[in-house]
Motif scaffolding. Sequence first.
Motif, PDB file in Angstrom:
ATOM      1  N   GLU A 184       0.828  -1.202   0.000  1.00  0.00           N
ATOM      2  CA  GLU A 184       0.000   0.000   0.000  1.00  0.00           C
ATOM      3  C   GLU A 184       0.859   1.246   0.000  1.00  0.00           C
ATOM      4  OE1 GLU A 184      -3.104   0.247  -0.383  1.00  0.00           O
ATOM      5  OE2 GLU A 184      -3.854  -1.789  -0.066  1.00  0.00           O
ATOM      6  N   ALA A 185       1.955   1.217   0.768  1.00  0.00           N
ATOM      7  CA  ALA A 185       2.793   2.405   0.891  1.00  0.00           C
ATOM      8  C   ALA A 185       3.680   2.615  -0.332  1.00  0.00           C
ATOM      9  CB  ALA A 185       3.656   2.306   2.147  1.00  0.00           C
ATOM     10  N   ALA A 186       4.271   1.525  -0.831  1.00  0.00           N
ATOM     11  CA  ALA A 186       5.244   1.660  -1.918  1.00  0.00           C
ATOM     12  C   ALA A 186       4.597   1.624  -3.298  1.00  0.00           C
ATOM     13  CB  ALA A 186       6.294   0.549  -1.822  1.00  0.00           C
ATOM     14  N   GLY A 187       3.369   1.109  -3.397  1.00  0.00           N
ATOM     15  CA  GLY A 187       2.770   0.940  -4.711  1.00  0.00           C
ATOM     16  C   GLY A 187       3.334  -0.289  -5.393  1.00  0.00           C
ATOM     17  N   ARG A 188       3.056  -0.428  -6.685  1.00  0.00           N
ATOM     18  CA  ARG A 188       3.552  -1.577  -7.433  1.00  0.00           C
ATOM     19  C   ARG A 188       4.925  -1.273  -8.000  1.00  0.00           C
ATOM     20  NH1 ARG A 188       1.859  -2.283 -13.252  1.00  0.00           N
ATOM     21  NH2 ARG A 188       3.888  -1.300 -13.440  1.00  0.00           N
ATOM     22  N   LEU A 189       5.894  -2.103  -7.631  1.00  0.00           N
ATOM     23  CA  LEU A 189       7.262  -1.923  -8.106  1.00  0.00           C
ATOM     24  C   LEU A 189       7.653  -2.952  -9.157  1.00  0.00           C
ATOM     25  CD1 LEU A 189       9.217  -1.119  -4.815  1.00  0.00           C
ATOM     26  CD2 LEU A 189       8.068   0.441  -6.392  1.00  0.00           C
ATOM     27  N   GLY A 190       7.068  -4.151  -9.104  1.00  0.00           N
ATOM     28  CA  GLY A 190       7.455  -5.184 -10.058  1.00  0.00           C
ATOM     29  C   GLY A 190       6.902  -6.533  -9.643  1.00  0.00           C
ATOM     30  N   ALA A 191       7.600  -7.583 -10.051  1.00  0.00           N
ATOM     31  CA  ALA A 191       7.168  -8.944  -9.742  1.00  0.00           C
ATOM     32  C   ALA A 191       8.386  -9.859  -9.697  1.00  0.00           C
ATOM     33  CB  ALA A 191       6.172  -9.447 -10.789  1.00  0.00           C
TER      34      ALA A 191
END
Length: 469
Positions: A184-191
């Motif tokens: 929630e805090a960092a958002g989507r960065l990758g996988a």
Amino acid sequence: MNAPHHSKVAGIDSTVPTPAHTVAPAPPVPGTAAVPAPNSPAPGALLQDRLAGWVSDLTTLHELTERLARTDSLDGALQELLRAGAALVGARRGLVVLEPADGLGPDTTIGLGLGRADLGHIETVPRGAMSYGELLDTAAGLPGADGEIVHPDLFAEDGLDPRHREVAARLGYAASYALPLSTEAAGRLGAAVWLYDEPAEPHERRRHLAGLYVRYATEHLARLLEVARTRACLATIAEELLPSRLPRVAGVQLAARHRTGPRGGGDWYDALPLPDAALGLAVGSVTGSGPSAVAAMGRLRASLRAYAVMEGEDPVAVLSDLELLLRLTEPARSATALFAYCEPALRKVTLAGAGHSPPLLIGERRTEFAETSVSAPLGMLACWEAPSVEFQAEAGETVLLYTDGLLHRTGDPTDRAFARLHAAATSVPRALRRDPGAIADHVLRTVLPDGLDAADSEEDVVLLAARFD
């Protein structure tokens, strides 16, 4: 390869010890005394086994997160994430795709046990057919979503993309387990995706541990991403404040090399054509680092250009004006600077320095430091003043101006650093002496060997070389 396989639980890596799995005892029938089953462990032993398993899991997570916390670069953190995740889920290979949802980058793909060619093969598979594509392009990869994608037996699945089947067979993997890098805090960065050589899937306990670890890793990656973006922004600003290209002046060839520290520093250089076919050369360094030092460097360089156009033939006057400006606008800051007024047709150089290292003359018959007067840096005295010096360069000689960062990065005492610089200039091969850029590169690599010229350092480095025809 098309025959169905029975899924099995992925093997457990020795990094995460396995506690004894037991079944809770059945509740006693009311009104009767509980009779323990033959050879069954006591209830206290069951609880002790479970507590031992929980302690083991917590210890493992602590060790893995400690290792991750010690990484200070994005690439290092991504590699550690892949290694730790592989140990937790019992896989041997994997890849992580960094693709921040805000579109600001950096975008990168890193593999574990996969070479560059292997990653290239994987990238030929349609994005939507890969687990990381499903996570990055659908709601499963959004913050707050569970998002894990399990393919326990790729070749037994109906509808597997033909290209994916071909690449999986070529690379020798038969199952995969993927988790999103999102919070929630960092958002989507990758996988992150881990690959199994045989049909397999991680146990539920393994999934829980991996999920806890990946959530922590994502927060750590978000911090490193912010640091990397800030460093890149500072480096871009610093480069934009320096000359985009060096001028072409008859009778002299110019080359410059600049290395910026990770926090952004205040070292600068300049070369500008002046009236009467003259040339002004300048190098300097502002104290401090970070955005404020970069901004001060830009203001100082711009002001020096104006003073050089008005009175460049008198380097002392140029630096005196610069010192007055610095004292009025940056009272808490000091700076070193060197300005040289060059007449290429005569190969004559008149210069003045304020607390700066002397230039180095590099030629066929001599390699020596130019004699300069001793002076204080700008902003250190109530009124700066120092005499100028003049010297004559010979045809084919190169005047090398540099900032103190070149000496400081060596880690040697000042006298030894100067000796190392002189030895590097003396050892320039004859074949390189006609190219000022090659001379600067040779000096940089020789004074700072083993990648020290490119390594992160608090010290900026500037070299400005002028070869007289």
